[in-house]
Write a protein that holds these residues in place. Structure first.
Motif, PDB file in Angstrom:
ATOM      1  N   ALA A 216     -40.600  16.828  -0.802  1.00 35.29           N
ATOM      2  CA  ALA A 216     -41.443  16.116   0.160  1.00 35.29           C
ATOM      3  C   ALA A 216     -41.477  16.811   1.519  1.00 35.29           C
ATOM      4  CB  ALA A 216     -40.940  14.680   0.319  1.00 35.29           C
ATOM      5  N   ARG A 217     -40.513  17.723   1.769  1.00 35.17           N
ATOM      6  CA  ARG A 217     -40.449  18.393   3.076  1.00 35.17           C
ATOM      7  C   ARG A 217     -40.842  19.863   2.999  1.00 35.17           C
ATOM      8  NH1 ARG A 217     -35.486  15.602   3.621  1.00 35.17           N
ATOM      9  NH2 ARG A 217     -34.311  17.540   3.486  1.00 35.17           N
ATOM     10  N   ILE A 218     -41.546  20.270   1.975  1.00 41.74           N
ATOM     11  CA  ILE A 218     -41.960  21.665   1.852  1.00 41.74           C
ATOM     12  C   ILE A 218     -42.836  22.067   3.042  1.00 41.74           C
ATOM     13  CG2 ILE A 218     -43.354  23.293   0.512  1.00 41.74           C
ATOM     14  CD1 ILE A 218     -42.664  21.661  -1.968  1.00 41.74           C
ATOM     15  N   GLU A 219     -42.542  23.229   3.599  1.00 41.26           N
ATOM     16  CA  GLU A 219     -43.395  23.827   4.627  1.00 41.26           C
ATOM     17  C   GLU A 219     -44.056  25.057   4.021  1.00 41.26           C
ATOM     18  OE1 GLU A 219     -41.708  24.053   8.699  1.00 41.26           O
ATOM     19  OE2 GLU A 219     -39.876  23.381   7.714  1.00 41.26           O
ATOM     20  N   SER A 220     -45.339  25.209   4.276  1.00 35.41           N
ATOM     21  CA  SER A 220     -46.117  26.296   3.680  1.00 35.41           C
ATOM     22  C   SER A 220     -46.535  27.305   4.743  1.00 35.41           C
ATOM     23  CB  SER A 220     -47.357  25.706   2.993  1.00 35.41           C
ATOM     24  OG  SER A 220     -48.176  26.737   2.489  1.00 35.41           O
ATOM     25  N   PHE A 221     -46.403  28.598   4.409  1.00 36.69           N
ATOM     26  CA  PHE A 221     -46.783  29.667   5.322  1.00 36.69           C
ATOM     27  C   PHE A 221     -47.605  30.717   4.569  1.00 36.69           C
ATOM     28  CE2 PHE A 221     -42.849  27.784   6.792  1.00 36.69           C
ATOM     29  CZ  PHE A 221     -43.068  27.596   8.148  1.00 36.69           C
ATOM     30  N   TYR A 222     -48.384  31.464   5.330  1.00 36.56           N
ATOM     31  CA  TYR A 222     -49.192  32.542   4.769  1.00 36.56           C
ATOM     32  C   TYR A 222     -50.046  32.050   3.597  1.00 36.56           C
ATOM     33  CZ  TYR A 222     -45.966  35.267   7.602  1.00 36.56           C
ATOM     34  OH  TYR A 222     -45.213  35.754   8.655  1.00 36.56           O
ATOM     35  N   ASP A 223     -50.839  31.023   3.869  1.00 35.01           N
ATOM     36  CA  ASP A 223     -51.773  30.472   2.883  1.00 35.01           C
ATOM     37  C   ASP A 223     -51.073  30.043   1.597  1.00 35.01           C
ATOM     38  OD1 ASP A 223     -54.023  30.904   4.556  1.00 35.01           O
ATOM     39  OD2 ASP A 223     -54.102  33.001   3.913  1.00 35.01           O
ATOM     40  N   GLY A 224     -49.881  29.477   1.743  1.00 34.54           N
ATOM     41  CA  GLY A 224     -49.167  28.964   0.584  1.00 34.54           C
ATOM     42  C   GLY A 224     -48.396  29.995  -0.206  1.00 34.54           C
ATOM     43  N   LEU A 227     -43.027  29.433   0.755  1.00 31.07           N
ATOM     44  CA  LEU A 227     -42.637  28.039   0.933  1.00 31.07           C
ATOM     45  C   LEU A 227     -41.218  27.984   1.476  1.00 31.07           C
ATOM     46  CD1 LEU A 227     -43.996  26.431  -2.365  1.00 31.07           C
ATOM     47  CD2 LEU A 227     -45.133  26.624  -0.144  1.00 31.07           C
ATOM     48  N   LEU A 228     -40.999  27.119   2.443  1.00 27.96           N
ATOM     49  CA  LEU A 228     -39.692  26.971   3.070  1.00 27.96           C
ATOM     50  C   LEU A 228     -39.258  25.509   2.979  1.00 27.96           C
ATOM     51  CD1 LEU A 228     -38.479  28.551   6.385  1.00 27.96           C
ATOM     52  CD2 LEU A 228     -38.178  26.102   6.002  1.00 27.96           C
ATOM     53  N   VAL A 229     -38.004  25.313   2.615  1.00 28.36           N
ATOM     54  CA  VAL A 229     -37.438  23.968   2.544  1.00 28.36           C
ATOM     55  C   VAL A 229     -36.084  23.981   3.249  1.00 28.36           C
ATOM     56  CG1 VAL A 229     -36.658  22.095   1.054  1.00 28.36           C
ATOM     57  CG2 VAL A 229     -38.578  23.529   0.333  1.00 28.36           C
ATOM     58  N   GLU A 230     -35.864  22.996   4.065  1.00 23.68           N
ATOM     59  CA  GLU A 230     -34.582  22.862   4.763  1.00 23.68           C
ATOM     60  C   GLU A 230     -33.962  21.527   4.396  1.00 23.68           C
ATOM     61  OE1 GLU A 230     -33.131  21.986   9.316  1.00 23.68           O
ATOM     62  OE2 GLU A 230     -34.954  23.194   9.000  1.00 23.68           O
ATOM     63  N   ASP A 231     -32.720  21.561   3.911  1.00 27.28           N
ATOM     64  CA  ASP A 231     -32.077  20.280   3.628  1.00 27.28           C
ATOM     65  C   ASP A 231     -31.494  19.726   4.934  1.00 27.28           C
ATOM     66  OD1 ASP A 231     -29.609  21.440   4.126  1.00 27.28           O
ATOM     67  OD2 ASP A 231     -28.796  21.085   2.139  1.00 27.28           O
ATOM     68  N   SER A 232     -30.914  18.579   4.881  1.00 30.01           N
ATOM     69  CA  SER A 232     -30.380  17.949   6.090  1.00 30.01           C
ATOM     70  C   SER A 232     -29.013  17.350   5.811  1.00 30.01           C
ATOM     71  CB  SER A 232     -31.331  16.842   6.574  1.00 30.01           C
ATOM     72  OG  SER A 232     -31.319  15.761   5.648  1.00 30.01           O
ATOM     73  N   HIS A 267     -27.442  23.459   4.867  1.00 27.30           N
ATOM     74  CA  HIS A 267     -26.378  23.250   5.848  1.00 27.30           C
ATOM     75  C   HIS A 267     -25.013  23.396   5.171  1.00 27.30           C
ATOM     76  CE1 HIS A 267     -28.832  21.677   9.209  1.00 27.30           C
ATOM     77  NE2 HIS A 267     -29.640  21.299   8.237  1.00 27.30           N
ATOM     78  N   ILE A 268     -24.090  24.064   5.855  1.00 25.26           N
ATOM     79  CA  ILE A 268     -22.708  24.140   5.390  1.00 25.26           C
ATOM     80  C   ILE A 268     -21.816  23.337   6.319  1.00 25.26           C
ATOM     81  CG2 ILE A 268     -20.752  25.638   4.883  1.00 25.26           C
ATOM     82  CD1 ILE A 268     -22.690  27.859   4.239  1.00 25.26           C
ATOM     83  N   ASP A 269     -21.818  23.710   7.590  1.00 26.12           N
ATOM     84  CA  ASP A 269     -21.055  22.970   8.597  1.00 26.12           C
ATOM     85  C   ASP A 269     -21.764  23.143   9.930  1.00 26.12           C
ATOM     86  OD1 ASP A 269     -20.319  25.519   9.639  1.00 26.12           O
ATOM     87  OD2 ASP A 269     -18.625  25.602   8.253  1.00 26.12           O
ATOM     88  N   GLY A 270     -21.102  22.770  10.984  1.00 25.96           N
ATOM     89  CA  GLY A 270     -21.740  22.826  12.282  1.00 25.96           C
ATOM     90  C   GLY A 270     -22.065  24.223  12.774  1.00 25.96           C
TER      91      GLY A 270
END
Length: 327
Positions: A216-224, A227-232, A267-270
């Motif tokens: 649901a949080r996929i970010e698209s670059f260079y016309d798809g 794809l970049l996804v960042e967990d939280s 994410h691993i740690d701070g």
């Protein structure tokens, strides 16, 4: 493809080994765990009396959790006496073993690996970048050293190979030797359908919910094409870090029409983040080279790195670095 001759200094080091510490990379996968276990079995058959398996973890992947208790996370002081041979498997850079790197300082080290990029280390190195898994290299060692591959060894060798090839999906043309090596393991008693079930089954519902949240949080670059996804941190608390569905995420996103590369920021740690980079079979992007620029390593199609930079810095760096490589 012909696997290389095993150098005599490496063969002799394994035959004469009396005490060994076997280490794999952090956040181990099937190839890493099975390479460590298969190496322990090979050494035991060669007469090594004392063998320790070590891994910094975490053991996130559900298919490997049954082996977690086989590994220690720190090397006891007594294991550093009597000149043990340290065998590092499935690692292209020393930092990939995490805090264990400082715990093996000064010890003789043999590296067995198949990654195409990284920073060479170790006193002895048996590296073949055309091998689809480190377990296949260890299978080659079994044959070269005249050690029988029984059902126990075959199960672990096949599991590592199967996980690193996406159950044969990443094998291209002209690589029949890999299938012949796999066939030898099946003849030794391996059940491919049972291995596949172990690789893909047994997921809790939280793993699928985690995957849905990431998609649901996929970010698209260079016309798809990227794809970049960042967990939280909220994801890890809500669904459990051990349920992070990395492999399923890569498979789902790379199946989208036109996608050439996937970036997964974890994410691993701070202070640290872990990068997972994957490129499609048709892409010209060498993610191993990209990971190398960040101190990591891997293959041209699959790589990673652990970095102490802000997420925004890493995002900007990667998106700029690949701008000229997009077809």
């Amino acid at each position: 493809m012909i696997y290389p001759h095993v150098p005599e200094d490496i063969a002799n080091a394994l035959r004469s080994c009396k005490k060994a510490i076997i280490i794999g990379h952090v956040a181990p996968d099937g190839d890493c765990c099975c390479s460590e276990i298969a190496m322990r079995y090979l050494l035991s058959k060669l007469g090594t009396k004392e063998i320790l398996l070590a891994n910094a973890g975490p053991f996130e992947r559900p298919e490997i959790r049954e082996w977690k208790d086989s590994f220690v996370s720190h090397i006891p002081a007594e294991w550093k006496s009597d000149d043990p041979l340290v065998i590092v498997v499935d690692c292209s850079t020393l930092d990939r073993i995490g805090h264990l790197a400082t715990e093996i300082e000064g010890l003789r080290t043999l590296v067995i690996d198949h990654h195409s990029t990284g920073v060479p280390f170790g006193d002895l190195r048996f590296i073949f970048t055309h091998s689809f898994s480190t377990t296949l290299l260890i299978q080659h060692l079994f044959v070269h050293l005249g050690v029988e591959i029984d059902n126990f060894a075959a199960e672990h060798l096949f599991f590592g190979f199967a996980t690193d090839t996406g159950f044969f999906r990443f094998i291209g043309p002209g690589r029949g030797e890999t299938l012949r090596m796999a066939a030898d393991l099946v003849d030794a008693g391996v059940s491919p359908n049972e291995i596949y079930d172990r690789m893909t089954g047994g997921r809790p519902i939280e793993s699928i919910q985690y995957l849905a949240a990431l998609i649901a949080r996929i970010e698209s670059f260079y016309d798809g094409k990227v794809l970049l996804v960042e967990d939280s941190k909220e994801d890890m608390v809500r669904f459990g870090e051990q349920n992070r569905p990395s492999d399923a995420l890569y498979a789902a996103l790379l199946s989208i029409d036109g996608v050439q590369m996937v970036i997964f920021i974890k994410h691993i740690d701070g202070q640290s983040i872990e990068l997972g980079l994957r490129s499609s079979h048709s892409s010209d992007i060498d993610v191993g080279a990209l990971a190398g620029l960040l101190g990591g390593g891997g293959h041209c199609k699959a790589a990673g790195a652990t970095v102490q930079q802000s997420i925004q810095e890493v995002r900007n760096f990667l998106l700029t670095a690949i701008s000229e490589k997009i077809n």
